[in-house]
Design a protein around this motif. Structure first.
Motif, PDB file in Angstrom:
ATOM      1  N   SER A 166       0.824  -1.208   0.000  1.00 20.93           N
ATOM      2  CA  SER A 166       0.000   0.000   0.000  1.00 20.93           C
ATOM      3  C   SER A 166       0.857   1.256   0.000  1.00 20.93           C
ATOM      4  N   ILE A 167       0.487   2.221  -0.823  1.00 18.69           N
ATOM      5  CA  ILE A 167       1.188   3.502  -0.845  1.00 18.69           C
ATOM      6  C   ILE A 167       1.096   4.173   0.524  1.00 18.69           C
ATOM      7  N   CYS A 168      -0.053   4.053   1.169  1.00 14.92           N
ATOM      8  CA  CYS A 168      -0.284   4.715   2.453  1.00 14.92           C
ATOM      9  C   CYS A 168       0.360   3.994   3.630  1.00 14.92           C
TER      10      CYS A 168
END
Length: 281
Positions: free
Chosen positions: A78-80
């Motif tokens: 996940s980017i986050c």
């Protein structure tokens, strides 16, 4: 009842802000502190149970909602990052759970039910906080929500989505600051910044249903709350007092045309696809 954030802060001058809200609740409803705490504890446990009760196989009657909360958890790299990924997942799950007629806590409304649980449940696990700690956070959220409801609105039909997801985001930002031991002034700053970020947000449910874009706006409200809480804890302020921001939100809501206040007649609901969905119900 608190009619302003300033009066809330004044009441908390010699006690924790959550305690000032609890005391006010006891006086307003003529109940004991034990009764008030038990009621808030039930709300907190219901929030957690709603996440556990989420069924990824269920779909809303119109088919617009369901399964995406679980799908979010399958994203690799996940980017986050894993924490925010969990926040996003819970916000989606509870928005969908509401659309599928599951039991939720309206905080402050059913359409915004995913914001507070999405930020508080992962934080409890991350910081190893007790249920009592989280109940105190809910009192903080309730205090700010009471002021917003009094000075502006928590109804999408009255003030657009800024009044629903926006209010939930402001309440959640204050609660997060409370969880990290911030001051009342920092809680007010976090709430003010969160509300500023959503001023003018319209309520435009496709087909008049609290699903698109409502479910994913819960995600926005949750992530907005976290960023504003961090900014407030870092000492950032935006210059406009929280009460004035709330007043501005109320004025903006009153100026929105009726088509952008929950009628399903404007915004995304008025797009060709939105109208096709509405006609096919």
């Amino acid at each position: 009842m608190f009619g302003s954030v300033q009066s809330l802060l004044s009441a908390a001058a010699d006690k924790p802000l959550w305690q000032a809200v609890l005391d006010d609740d006891c006086q307003d409803r003529v109940v004991s502190p034990e009764d008030s705490l038990a009621r808030m504890e039930r709300l907190w446990q219901t929030m957690k149970q709603s996440v556990l009760d989420y069924d990824p196989t269920r779909r809303s009657p119109c088919g617009l909602s369901g399964g995406q909360g679980a799908q979010m958890a399958t994203l690799a790299n996940s980017i986050c990052g894993p924490f925010i990924q969990e926040v996003i997942g819970i916000a989606l799950k509870l928005g969908e759970h509401n659309a599928c007629m599951g039991r939720i806590v309206a905080a402050p409304t059913a359409g915004a039910c995913g914001v507070l649980p999405a930020v508080l449940i992962p934080l409890q696990r991350k910081d190893r906080l007790s249920d009592g700690d989280m109940v105190r956070c809910l009192y903080t959220a309730a205090g700010f929500g009471q002021v917003i409801a009094t000075r502006a609105s928590i109804s999408g039909a009255e003030g657009g989505c800024q009044a629903e997801v926006g209010s939930a985001s402001g309440m959640a930002a204050a609660a997060l600051v409370s969880a990290r031991g911030g001051s009342g002034e920092q809680m007010a700053a976090a709430c003010a910044m969160a509300l500023q970020n959503v001023l003018g947000l319209v309520c435009d449910p496709v087909a008049g249903l609290v699903e698109v874009p409502c479910v994913k706006r819960n995600v926005m409200g949750a992530v907005n709350a976290m960023s504003c809480a961090d900014m407030a804890l870092a000492g950032l302020v935006d210059g406009i007092p929280c009460d004035e921001v709330i007043d501005a939100m109320g004025a903006v809501g009153r100026s929105l045309p009726s088509s952008l206040r929950e009628t399903g007649e404007g915004g995304l609901a008025a797009t060709p696809t939105g109208r096709t969905i509405a006609e096919g119900r």
